[in-house]
Design a protein around this motif. Sequence first.
Motif, PDB file in Angstrom:
ATOM      1  N   MET A   1       5.088  49.678  43.279  1.00  0.00           N
ATOM      2  CA  MET A   1       6.258  48.895  43.663  1.00  0.00           C
ATOM      3  C   MET A   1       6.856  49.404  44.964  1.00  0.00           C
ATOM      4  O   MET A   1       7.296  48.617  45.811  1.00  0.00           O
ATOM      5  CB  MET A   1       7.302  48.919  42.553  1.00  0.00           C
ATOM      6  N   CYS A   2       6.869  50.719  45.158  1.00  0.00           N
ATOM      7  CA  CYS A   2       7.411  51.277  46.398  1.00  0.00           C
ATOM      8  C   CYS A   2       6.560  50.890  47.602  1.00  0.00           C
ATOM      9  O   CYS A   2       7.087  50.619  48.684  1.00  0.00           O
ATOM     10  CB  CYS A   2       7.528  52.793  46.285  1.00  0.00           C
ATOM     11  N   SER A   3       5.247  50.857  47.431  1.00  0.00           N
ATOM     12  CA  SER A   3       4.398  50.459  48.554  1.00  0.00           C
ATOM     13  C   SER A   3       4.510  48.960  48.816  1.00  0.00           C
ATOM     14  O   SER A   3       4.331  48.509  49.948  1.00  0.00           O
ATOM     15  CB  SER A   3       2.946  50.850  48.298  1.00  0.00           C
ATOM     16  N   ALA A   4       4.825  48.175  47.795  1.00  0.00           N
ATOM     17  CA  ALA A   4       4.977  46.733  47.983  1.00  0.00           C
ATOM     18  C   ALA A   4       6.285  46.384  48.672  1.00  0.00           C
ATOM     19  O   ALA A   4       6.392  45.320  49.281  1.00  0.00           O
ATOM     20  CB  ALA A   4       4.893  46.020  46.642  1.00  0.00           C
ATOM     21  N   VAL A   5       7.268  47.265  48.615  1.00  0.00           N
ATOM     22  CA  VAL A   5       8.557  46.997  49.247  1.00  0.00           C
ATOM     23  C   VAL A   5       8.381  46.817  50.750  1.00  0.00           C
ATOM     24  O   VAL A   5       8.994  45.933  51.352  1.00  0.00           O
ATOM     25  CB  VAL A   5       9.563  48.126  48.925  1.00  0.00           C
TER      26      VAL A   5
END
Length: 139
Positions: A83-87
């Motif tokens: 999720m952090c990389s998708a932000v």
Amino acid sequence: REGLVDGWFVLDALLVFMMVCDNWVMSVVAITLLSPAGDASATALMDNSSVMRTLRILRLLRMARMARLFRLMPELLVMLRAMCSAVRTVGVALAFLLAIDYVFAVAFTQMARGSPLEAQHFPSVPAAMHTLLIQGAFP
């Protein structure tokens, strides 16, 4: 019954109690004691409430539970990293869409000048961006 045995529950209950006292009770007491001229005792009372605000740092101890949860379930950590990389990707896509919205808002504002559309939909660039976003992207 068993809740009082759990240390984390007791800490959370203590923090909630302190927050209620700090936000609600102390505010009401300060308002009732505070005279229009500014009573010194009410000011001192509000200064003492800053001690309770510093105790709120204990809330960070609740983060230790999350670390324990991540240790027990490493799949959650994988999902969090994803999720952090998708932000970043979502942020870049949003910036791109806002740039396109801005370009078309400028174009439509210039083209609608002097027409009935100007007053209704495109009086300014921010209003045109709002019109394009709300009525165009989210019909």
